[in-house]
Design a protein around this motif. Structure first.
Motif, PDB file in Angstrom:
ATOM      1  N   MET A  32       0.847  -1.188   0.000  1.00 23.52           N
ATOM      2  CA  MET A  32       0.000   0.000   0.000  1.00 23.52           C
ATOM      3  C   MET A  32       0.884   1.240   0.000  1.00 23.52           C
ATOM      4  SD  MET A  32      -2.714   1.291   2.858  1.00 23.52           S
ATOM      5  CE  MET A  32      -3.936   0.162   2.283  1.00 23.52           C
ATOM      6  N   THR A  33       0.777   2.018  -1.043  1.00 21.83           N
ATOM      7  CA  THR A  33       1.617   3.202  -1.140  1.00 21.83           C
ATOM      8  C   THR A  33       0.841   4.504  -0.971  1.00 21.83           C
ATOM      9  OG1 THR A  33       1.407   3.128  -3.537  1.00 21.83           O
ATOM     10  CG2 THR A  33       3.357   2.093  -2.581  1.00 21.83           C
ATOM     11  N   GLU A  34      -0.457   4.485  -1.239  1.00 25.73           N
ATOM     12  CA  GLU A  34      -1.251   5.701  -1.090  1.00 25.73           C
ATOM     13  C   GLU A  34      -1.482   5.991   0.395  1.00 25.73           C
ATOM     14  OE1 GLU A  34      -5.645   7.492  -2.140  1.00 25.73           O
ATOM     15  OE2 GLU A  34      -4.968   5.704  -3.188  1.00 25.73           O
ATOM     16  N   VAL A  35      -1.246   7.234   0.780  1.00 26.84           N
ATOM     17  CA  VAL A  35      -1.440   7.646   2.170  1.00 26.84           C
ATOM     18  C   VAL A  35      -2.870   8.156   2.319  1.00 26.84           C
ATOM     19  CG1 VAL A  35      -0.722   9.254   3.966  1.00 26.84           C
ATOM     20  CG2 VAL A  35       0.986   8.181   2.490  1.00 26.84           C
ATOM     21  N   GLN A  36      -3.588   7.595   3.278  1.00 29.55           N
ATOM     22  CA  GLN A  36      -4.979   7.975   3.505  1.00 29.55           C
ATOM     23  C   GLN A  36      -5.153   8.511   4.922  1.00 29.55           C
ATOM     24  OE1 GLN A  36      -6.949   4.293   2.680  1.00 29.55           O
ATOM     25  NE2 GLN A  36      -6.848   4.565   0.475  1.00 29.55           N
TER      26      GLN A  36
ATOM     27  N   VAL B 251       9.730  -1.063  14.925  1.00 35.85           N
ATOM     28  CA  VAL B 251       9.201  -2.246  14.230  1.00 35.85           C
ATOM     29  C   VAL B 251      10.266  -2.783  13.278  1.00 35.85           C
ATOM     30  CG1 VAL B 251       7.519  -3.074  12.529  1.00 35.85           C
ATOM     31  CG2 VAL B 251       6.749  -1.624  14.414  1.00 35.85           C
ATOM     32  N   ILE B 252      10.832  -1.901  12.481  1.00 36.94           N
ATOM     33  CA  ILE B 252      11.852  -2.310  11.506  1.00 36.94           C
ATOM     34  C   ILE B 252      13.067  -2.909  12.210  1.00 36.94           C
ATOM     35  CG2 ILE B 252      13.430  -1.492   9.696  1.00 36.94           C
ATOM     36  CD1 ILE B 252      10.445  -1.455   8.851  1.00 36.94           C
TER      37      ILE B 252
ATOM     38  N   ALA C   1       0.513  -1.196   9.757  1.00 35.33           N
ATOM     39  CA  ALA C   1       0.940  -1.674  11.078  1.00 35.33           C
ATOM     40  C   ALA C   1       0.100  -2.884  11.505  1.00 35.33           C
ATOM     41  CB  ALA C   1       0.833  -0.549  12.101  1.00 35.33           C
ATOM     42  N   ARG C   2      -1.202  -2.847  11.205  1.00 35.41           N
ATOM     43  CA  ARG C   2      -2.083  -3.971  11.523  1.00 35.41           C
ATOM     44  C   ARG C   2      -1.658  -5.224  10.758  1.00 35.41           C
ATOM     45  NH1 ARG C   2      -5.917  -6.356   8.892  1.00 35.41           N
ATOM     46  NH2 ARG C   2      -6.077  -4.695   7.353  1.00 35.41           N
ATOM     47  N   ASP C   3      -1.334  -5.043   9.490  1.00 34.42           N
ATOM     48  CA  ASP C   3      -0.887  -6.179   8.676  1.00 34.42           C
ATOM     49  C   ASP C   3       0.374  -6.804   9.259  1.00 34.42           C
ATOM     50  OD1 ASP C   3      -2.989  -5.781   6.953  1.00 34.42           O
ATOM     51  OD2 ASP C   3      -1.783  -4.841   5.375  1.00 34.42           O
ATOM     52  N   ILE C   4       1.297  -5.967   9.699  1.00 34.62           N
ATOM     53  CA  ILE C   4       2.535  -6.476  10.298  1.00 34.62           C
ATOM     54  C   ILE C   4       2.224  -7.219  11.591  1.00 34.62           C
ATOM     55  CG2 ILE C   4       4.735  -5.811  11.368  1.00 34.62           C
ATOM     56  CD1 ILE C   4       4.763  -3.438   9.318  1.00 34.62           C
ATOM     57  N   GLU C   5       1.423  -6.600  12.455  1.00 33.40           N
ATOM     58  CA  GLU C   5       1.069  -7.218  13.734  1.00 33.40           C
ATOM     59  C   GLU C   5       0.374  -8.562  13.514  1.00 33.40           C
ATOM     60  OE1 GLU C   5      -1.539  -6.265  17.758  1.00 33.40           O
ATOM     61  OE2 GLU C   5      -2.003  -5.173  15.913  1.00 33.40           O
ATOM     62  N   LEU C   6      -0.615  -8.593  12.640  1.00 33.49           N
ATOM     63  CA  LEU C   6      -1.368  -9.811  12.366  1.00 33.49           C
ATOM     64  C   LEU C   6      -0.462 -10.899  11.794  1.00 33.49           C
ATOM     65  CD1 LEU C   6      -4.237 -10.975  12.448  1.00 33.49           C
ATOM     66  CD2 LEU C   6      -4.556 -10.119  10.131  1.00 33.49           C
ATOM     67  N   SER C   7       0.384 -10.530  10.855  1.00 32.58           N
ATOM     68  CA  SER C   7       1.305 -11.503  10.248  1.00 32.58           C
ATOM     69  C   SER C   7       2.235 -12.110  11.300  1.00 32.58           C
ATOM     70  CB  SER C   7       2.136 -10.836   9.153  1.00 32.58           C
ATOM     71  OG  SER C   7       1.309 -10.389   8.112  1.00 32.58           O
TER      72      SER C   7
ATOM     73  N   ASP D 203       7.580 -13.678   6.669  1.00 33.15           N
ATOM     74  CA  ASP D 203       7.718 -13.216   5.279  1.00 33.15           C
ATOM     75  C   ASP D 203       6.670 -12.155   4.947  1.00 33.15           C
ATOM     76  OD1 ASP D 203       9.883 -14.863   4.833  1.00 33.15           O
ATOM     77  OD2 ASP D 203       8.711 -16.433   3.840  1.00 33.15           O
ATOM     78  N   GLN D 204       5.438 -12.397   5.355  1.00 31.28           N
ATOM     79  CA  GLN D 204       4.365 -11.442   5.083  1.00 31.28           C
ATOM     80  C   GLN D 204       4.589 -10.152   5.875  1.00 31.28           C
ATOM     81  OE1 GLN D 204       0.426 -13.120   5.111  1.00 31.28           O
ATOM     82  NE2 GLN D 204      -0.531 -11.129   5.456  1.00 31.28           N
ATOM     83  N   ALA D 205       5.026 -10.273   7.132  1.00 27.98           N
ATOM     84  CA  ALA D 205       5.303  -9.087   7.951  1.00 27.98           C
ATOM     85  C   ALA D 205       6.423  -8.267   7.334  1.00 27.98           C
ATOM     86  CB  ALA D 205       5.664  -9.503   9.376  1.00 27.98           C
ATOM     87  N   THR D 206       7.450  -8.952   6.856  1.00 27.29           N
ATOM     88  CA  THR D 206       8.576  -8.269   6.230  1.00 27.29           C
ATOM     89  C   THR D 206       8.138  -7.568   4.950  1.00 27.29           C
ATOM     90  OG1 THR D 206      10.110  -9.874   7.180  1.00 27.29           O
ATOM     91  CG2 THR D 206      10.910  -8.594   5.311  1.00 27.29           C
ATOM     92  N   SER D 207       7.291  -8.229   4.184  1.00 26.40           N
ATOM     93  CA  SER D 207       6.766  -7.633   2.959  1.00 26.40           C
ATOM     94  C   SER D 207       5.968  -6.367   3.276  1.00 26.40           C
ATOM     95  CB  SER D 207       5.888  -8.654   2.239  1.00 26.40           C
ATOM     96  OG  SER D 207       5.335  -8.095   1.081  1.00 26.40           O
ATOM     97  N   ALA D 208       5.104  -6.435   4.277  1.00 35.14           N
ATOM     98  CA  ALA D 208       4.299  -5.274   4.670  1.00 35.14           C
ATOM     99  C   ALA D 208       5.187  -4.149   5.206  1.00 35.14           C
ATOM    100  CB  ALA D 208       3.261  -5.671   5.714  1.00 35.14           C
ATOM    101  N   SER D 209       6.269  -4.515   5.879  1.00 34.83           N
ATOM    102  CA  SER D 209       7.142  -3.504   6.469  1.00 34.83           C
ATOM    103  C   SER D 209       7.859  -2.663   5.417  1.00 34.83           C
ATOM    104  CB  SER D 209       8.156  -4.142   7.416  1.00 34.83           C
ATOM    105  OG  SER D 209       9.163  -4.826   6.695  1.00 34.83           O
ATOM    106  N   ALA D 210       7.908  -3.154   4.187  1.00 32.39           N
ATOM    107  CA  ALA D 210       8.536  -2.396   3.110  1.00 32.39           C
ATOM    108  C   ALA D 210       7.812  -1.071   2.866  1.00 32.39           C
ATOM    109  CB  ALA D 210       8.564  -3.223   1.829  1.00 32.39           C
TER     110      ALA D 210
END
Length: 114
Positions: free
Chosen positions: A1-5, A40-41, A74-80, A87-94
């Motif tokens: 997700m790159t768009e800031v909302q 987190v990183i 952040a939710r995606d990282i926490e959930l992963s 792997d999924q957390a690392t991907s989201a952390s990008a």
């Protein structure tokens, strides 16, 4: 997700709730976004519990102040991490620090015009 909302309604709600303390609190939260994102990183892949804790705090703080896309990352990282999917957390952390920086910019822009 790159768009800031940003959820303006959440911001306005916090502004109403905090009154005179809103500006200082928002500025503090923006600095906390950066600190927590960096934590987190730094802990990802090294200290699962710390990563989860920092991602959870970032998720909650961001949501309260309307940084919805940052909260979602952040939710995606926490959930992963809770599902032992590094792997999924690392991907989201990008996307995490780009979301932090973008959210800070949009929140400060909103603050300057309101």
């Amino acid at each position: 997700m790159t768009e800031v909302q940003i959820d303006v309604a959440a911001l306005e709600s916090m502004q109403s709730l905090l009154g005179e303390q809103f500006k200082d609190t928002l500025e503090f939260c923006c600095s906390e976004f950066e600190r927590l994102g960096n934590e987190v990183i730094a802990t990802l892949g090294n200290d699962k519990e710390a990563s989860i804790r920092h991602a959870h705090s970032l998720k909650s703080n961001a949501a309260q102040f309307g940084a919805t896309s940052l909260s979602e990352v952040a939710r995606d990282i926490e959930l992963s991490l809770n599902q032992d999917n590094l792997d999924q957390a690392t991907s989201a952390s990008a996307y995490l620090m780009a979301q932090v920086t973008g959210s800070q910019a949009k929140l400060n822009e909103w603050l300057a015009t309101n």
